[in-house]
Design an enzyme around this catalytic site. Structure first.
Site, mmCIF file in Angstrom:
data_model
loop_
_atom_site.group_PDB
_atom_site.id
_atom_site.type_symbol
_atom_site.label_atom_id
_atom_site.label_comp_id
_atom_site.label_asym_id
_atom_site.label_seq_id
_atom_site.Cartn_x
_atom_site.Cartn_y
_atom_site.Cartn_z
ATOM 1 N N GLU A 96 -64.348 17.947 -73.530
ATOM 2 C CA GLU A 96 -65.727 18.450 -73.516
ATOM 3 C C GLU A 96 -66.207 18.656 -72.079
ATOM 4 O O GLU A 96 -66.006 17.783 -71.217
ATOM 5 C CB GLU A 96 -66.621 17.441 -74.251
ATOM 6 C CG GLU A 96 -67.651 18.068 -75.132
ATOM 7 C CD GLU A 96 -67.083 18.939 -76.269
ATOM 8 O OE1 GLU A 96 -66.910 20.154 -76.051
ATOM 9 O OE2 GLU A 96 -66.845 18.407 -77.357
ATOM 10 N N SER A 122 -71.590 26.637 -81.653
ATOM 11 C CA SER A 122 -71.430 27.936 -80.985
ATOM 12 C C SER A 122 -71.799 29.129 -81.838
ATOM 13 O O SER A 122 -71.040 30.111 -81.950
ATOM 14 C CB SER A 122 -69.987 28.109 -80.493
ATOM 15 O OG SER A 122 -69.673 27.089 -79.639
ATOM 16 N N ASP A 178 -65.981 28.576 -76.155
ATOM 17 C CA ASP A 178 -66.590 28.953 -77.441
ATOM 18 C C ASP A 178 -66.144 30.340 -77.890
ATOM 19 O O ASP A 178 -65.746 30.545 -79.044
ATOM 20 C CB ASP A 178 -68.120 28.917 -77.335
ATOM 21 C CG ASP A 178 -68.618 27.550 -76.918
ATOM 22 O OD1 ASP A 178 -67.817 26.604 -76.909
ATOM 23 O OD2 ASP A 178 -69.809 27.436 -76.591
#
Ligand code: GLA
Length: 395
Positions: A43, A134, A180
């Protein structure tokens, strides 16, 4: 596509015909689908040139679209029951937020020197907005893919990914990375994808869903500060790079810095930048270890890595929030949950949980009742299936 997805696609088609009637150009409308994404681990690593491990899921955005014979663009948002129109020679910022992404897409196409004509479209879907799945990347990829097809723009999937990211960076003002749009465009059924965000090499790994499910728990919290804090994190990482570069000129991003180097320069980095760099360099190593565990089929140890990631995001990178921490804490003593952590940019949105399949009902009902007790909010839970990425559907 699942039965639920087919019915959403049909719903968007029905909205299209209600809004626009049968035909604008003598051609038939076409329908395109772009999924939202999950991320198993890795992340905030994408804009630090690290690794990510996303997958595209069975919640998606759909565009029903048809070219026009003039240069007008007519947008109809089925889920908001709202419309917005403009001409291709005037991309001024709208007075409401949702058309920003579509305008940004056209802006990118024009910046590439490509020509499109007017078009009319109805779009909508079931990717929850602001939930860290997303929805905006799905929207950008879907419209770019659709315009590429109907106007024969000759864009590759990578062009679409990079243009979608630029819509965020240049039009929306979020300095987000590439994960994303990549996941939405390159997803593959039942596979997670490890992307090296430095070389852009990627590899698919089958994700074993026989005994386990991935369940998202949606805090329903959408923090308004999220985008500015996101951009701040990016700047803090860059500050770290500029300090570490003094000691090793080959360092171009935190991907190139070892956790030990960060420890050696703890004092000079200062508390905040040190903790950002500590999390990031550790996470970049962790994703590679986690991939090895996945390949070896050791999901127990993979789950532990997910918890470590959450700890880092909560205490060192500071992109979590009390609601996310609460949801992760609820799982720690639950032996049916192998791993849990906040997912996506943070400050709200979902946790991702790796849960034994036969315990999912009990897991969800416990999470729902604890969340209700603590925050008086009904907790939405999503059992995700991993599906293919952006595609055209048969009409
Ligand atoms: C958002 C951004 C991505 C990525 C994640 C965090 O989803 O759009 O580029 O940085 O946050 O991993």
């Amino acid at each position: 596509m699942s039965v639920a997805e087919v019915s959403i696609a049909d719903r968007i088609k029905a909205h299209y015909f209600e809004q626009f009637g049968r035909s604008a150009s003598g051609q038939s409308p076409r329908i395109f689908r772009s999924p939202g994404r999950i991320n198993l681990i890795g992340e905030h690593t994408d804009y630090n040139n690290g690794f990510v491990l996303p997958a595209s899921v069975d919640k998606a955005v759909y565009f029903v679209i048809e070219p026009r014979t003039d240069n007008q663009v007519l947008l109809h948002a089925a889920d908001l029951n709202d419309t917005y129109s403009f001409t291709l020679d005037d991309l001024s910022k709208p007075d409401k937020s949702w058309p920003l992404y579509q305008l940004g897409v056209i802006d990118q196409i024009q910046k590439l020197g490509k020509t499109i004509g007017g078009f009319q479209t109805t779009f909508g879907g079931d990717v929850p907005a602001g939930a860290g799945m997303s929805s905006s990347a799905a929207l950008e990829c879907c419209l770019l893919f659709a315009l590429n097809e109907i106007f024969d723009l000759k864009l590759s999937r990578w062009d679409i990914v990079k243009m979608g990211q630029k819509v965020e960076n240049e039009f929306v003002g979020l300095q987000s990375g590439i994960m994303d749009q990549f996941a939405s465009a390159f997803g593959k059924e039942e596979s997670v994808i490890r992307l090296d965000c430095r070389s852009l090499e990627y590899e698919y790994f089958p994700f074993p869903m026989k005994d386990y499910l991935l369940v998202l728990c949606d805090t329903s919290v959408k923090h308004s500060l999220a985008s500015s804090e996101y951009n701040t994190r990016r700047l803090e990482c860059e500050k770290g790079v500029s300090i570490l570069q003094k000691y090793d000129s080959t360092i171009g991003s935190l991907r190139d810095a070892a956790p030990e180097l960060v420890e050696q320069h703890k004092e000079e980095l200062g508390d905040v930048v040190y903790r950002r760099c500590k999390y990031m360099t550790g996470e970049i190593v962790r994703v590679q270890e986690a991939c090895d565990l996945l390949v070896a089929g050791d999901l127990e140890s993979f789950g532990k890595k997910m918890y470590e990631t959450h700890q880092g995001l909560q205490h060192d990178y500071e992109v979590s929030c009390p609601e996310l921490d609460f949801l992760v804490d609820q799982t720690i003593d639950n032996s049916d949950v192998l791993g849990a952590r906040m997912m996506g940019g943070g400050f709200g949105g979902c946790t991702i949980n790796l849960v034994k399949k036969d315990a999912v009902d009990a897991f969800e009902s416990k999470m729902k009742s604890e969340y209700k007790k603590q925050y008086d909010i009904d907790l939405p839970c999503y059992r995700v299936k991993i599906t293919d990425g952006t595609e055209e559907l048969a009409f």
